[in-house]
Design a protein around this motif. Structure first.
Motif, mmCIF file in Angstrom:
data_model
loop_
_atom_site.group_PDB
_atom_site.id
_atom_site.type_symbol
_atom_site.label_atom_id
_atom_site.label_comp_id
_atom_site.label_asym_id
_atom_site.label_seq_id
_atom_site.Cartn_x
_atom_site.Cartn_y
_atom_site.Cartn_z
ATOM 1 N N GLU A 6 37.947 45.970 -11.205
ATOM 2 C CA GLU A 6 38.135 46.784 -12.404
ATOM 3 C C GLU A 6 38.361 48.241 -12.014
ATOM 4 N N CYS A 22 41.979 45.326 -14.852
ATOM 5 C CA CYS A 22 41.326 44.321 -14.017
ATOM 6 C C CYS A 22 42.413 43.615 -13.221
ATOM 7 N N CYS A 95 35.079 42.630 -15.908
ATOM 8 C CA CYS A 95 36.013 41.561 -16.230
ATOM 9 C C CYS A 95 35.568 40.303 -15.509
#
Length: 122
Positions: A6, A22, A95
Protein backbone atom coordinates in the motif's frame (compact mmCIF):
# COMPACT_ATOMS: atom_id res chain seq x y z
CA UNK A 1 1.70 -16.19 -2.85
CA UNK A 2 0.46 -12.68 -3.47
CA UNK A 3 2.41 -9.66 -2.31
CA UNK A 4 0.59 -6.40 -1.59
CA UNK A 5 2.12 -2.99 -1.03
CA UNK A 6 0.00 0.00 0.00
CA UNK A 7 0.96 3.62 -0.46
CA UNK A 8 -0.62 7.05 -0.46
CA UNK A 9 -1.41 7.58 3.19
CA UNK A 10 -0.67 10.81 4.99
CA UNK A 11 -2.04 13.73 6.97
CA UNK A 12 -5.02 15.64 5.61
CA UNK A 13 -7.50 18.14 7.00
CA UNK A 14 -11.12 17.22 7.50
CA UNK A 15 -13.01 17.55 4.24
CA UNK A 16 -9.93 16.74 2.20
CA UNK A 17 -9.11 13.80 -0.03
CA UNK A 18 -6.50 11.09 -0.34
CA UNK A 19 -5.98 8.25 -2.78
CA UNK A 20 -4.49 5.03 -1.54
CA UNK A 21 -2.85 2.55 -3.86
CA UNK A 22 -2.31 -1.18 -3.48
CA UNK A 23 0.15 -2.78 -5.86
CA UNK A 24 -0.16 -6.55 -6.22
CA UNK A 25 2.43 -9.02 -7.42
CA UNK A 26 2.81 -12.78 -7.40
CA UNK A 27 0.00 -15.28 -8.06
CA UNK A 28 -2.54 -12.63 -9.00
CA UNK A 29 -4.81 -14.97 -11.07
CA UNK A 30 -5.75 -16.68 -7.79
CA UNK A 31 -7.20 -13.41 -6.53
CA UNK A 32 -10.92 -12.84 -7.04
CA UNK A 33 -11.39 -9.84 -4.80
CA UNK A 34 -9.34 -6.99 -3.41
CA UNK A 35 -10.51 -5.47 -0.17
CA UNK A 36 -9.67 -2.47 1.96
CA UNK A 37 -9.79 -2.57 5.74
CA UNK A 38 -8.77 -0.12 8.43
CA UNK A 39 -7.81 -0.19 12.06
CA UNK A 40 -8.11 2.85 14.29
CA UNK A 41 -6.17 3.12 17.55
CA UNK A 42 -7.73 0.92 20.22
CA UNK A 43 -10.27 -0.54 17.82
CA UNK A 44 -10.74 -3.75 15.88
CA UNK A 45 -9.82 -3.84 12.22
CA UNK A 46 -12.93 -3.21 10.13
CA UNK A 47 -14.09 -3.64 6.57
CA UNK A 48 -14.06 -0.56 4.34
CA UNK A 49 -14.62 -1.68 0.74
CA UNK A 50 -14.05 -4.49 -1.73
CA UNK A 51 -13.89 -4.83 -5.49
CA UNK A 52 -14.52 -8.22 -7.07
CA UNK A 53 -12.79 -9.57 -10.16
CA UNK A 54 -15.95 -8.80 -12.16
CA UNK A 55 -15.91 -5.16 -11.06
CA UNK A 56 -18.63 -5.29 -8.44
CA UNK A 57 -17.97 -3.08 -5.43
CA UNK A 58 -19.28 -3.09 -1.87
CA UNK A 59 -18.77 -0.48 0.81
CA UNK A 60 -19.18 -0.14 4.53
CA UNK A 61 -22.06 2.16 5.40
CA UNK A 62 -19.65 4.55 7.12
CA UNK A 63 -17.82 5.32 3.86
CA UNK A 64 -20.55 4.86 1.26
CA UNK A 65 -20.78 7.89 -0.98
CA UNK A 66 -17.36 9.19 0.08
CA UNK A 67 -14.94 6.39 -0.82
CA UNK A 68 -14.53 4.74 -4.21
CA UNK A 69 -12.62 1.60 -5.16
CA UNK A 70 -11.12 1.32 -8.62
CA UNK A 71 -8.42 -0.68 -10.34
CA UNK A 72 -5.87 -0.55 -13.09
CA UNK A 73 -5.48 -4.10 -14.39
CA UNK A 74 -2.47 -3.19 -16.47
CA UNK A 75 -0.63 -2.10 -13.35
CA UNK A 76 -2.11 -4.78 -11.05
CA UNK A 77 -3.09 -1.94 -8.75
CA UNK A 78 -6.22 -1.21 -6.77
CA UNK A 79 -7.06 2.27 -5.53
CA UNK A 80 -9.15 3.68 -2.73
CA UNK A 81 -10.21 7.24 -3.42
CA UNK A 82 -11.25 8.86 -0.16
CA UNK A 83 -13.17 12.15 -0.29
CA UNK A 84 -14.82 14.27 2.38
CA UNK A 85 -12.55 12.76 4.97
CA UNK A 86 -13.52 12.94 8.62
CA UNK A 87 -11.40 12.68 11.76
CA UNK A 88 -13.05 9.33 12.45
CA UNK A 89 -11.51 8.00 9.23
CA UNK A 90 -8.11 8.17 10.93
CA UNK A 91 -6.65 4.66 10.89
CA UNK A 92 -4.09 2.37 9.37
CA UNK A 93 -5.50 1.23 6.05
CA UNK A 94 -4.76 -2.24 4.72
CA UNK A 95 -5.44 -3.86 1.39
CA UNK A 96 -6.06 -7.57 1.24
CA UNK A 97 -6.59 -10.26 -1.39
CA UNK A 98 -9.20 -13.00 -1.35
CA UNK A 99 -9.98 -16.02 -3.53
CA UNK A 100 -13.67 -15.47 -2.76
CA UNK A 101 -15.73 -12.61 -4.14
CA UNK A 102 -17.96 -10.22 -2.23
CA UNK A 103 -16.77 -10.86 1.31
CA UNK A 104 -16.44 -8.25 4.04
CA UNK A 105 -15.17 -10.58 6.75
CA UNK A 106 -11.43 -10.71 7.25
CA UNK A 107 -11.47 -14.49 7.54
CA UNK A 108 -11.86 -14.74 3.76
CA UNK A 109 -8.70 -12.78 3.01
CA UNK A 110 -5.47 -14.69 2.59
CA UNK A 111 -2.94 -11.96 1.86
CA UNK A 112 -2.44 -8.59 3.49
CA UNK A 113 -0.31 -5.53 2.89
CA UNK A 114 1.70 -3.82 5.57
CA UNK A 115 -0.73 -0.92 5.94
CA UNK A 116 -0.54 2.82 5.38
CA UNK A 117 -1.40 5.47 7.96
CA UNK A 118 -4.17 7.96 7.24
CA UNK A 119 -4.59 10.82 9.69
CA UNK A 120 -7.43 13.32 9.36
CA UNK A 121 -7.13 16.46 11.45
CA UNK A 122 -10.15 18.45 12.58
Amino acid sequence: QVQLVESGGGLVQAGGSLRLSCAASGRIPSTNAMGWFRQAPGKEREFVAVMDRNGMTYYADSVKGRFTVSRDNGKNTVYLQMNSLKPEDTAVYYCAASRVMGKSSQIWYDYWGQGTQVTVSS
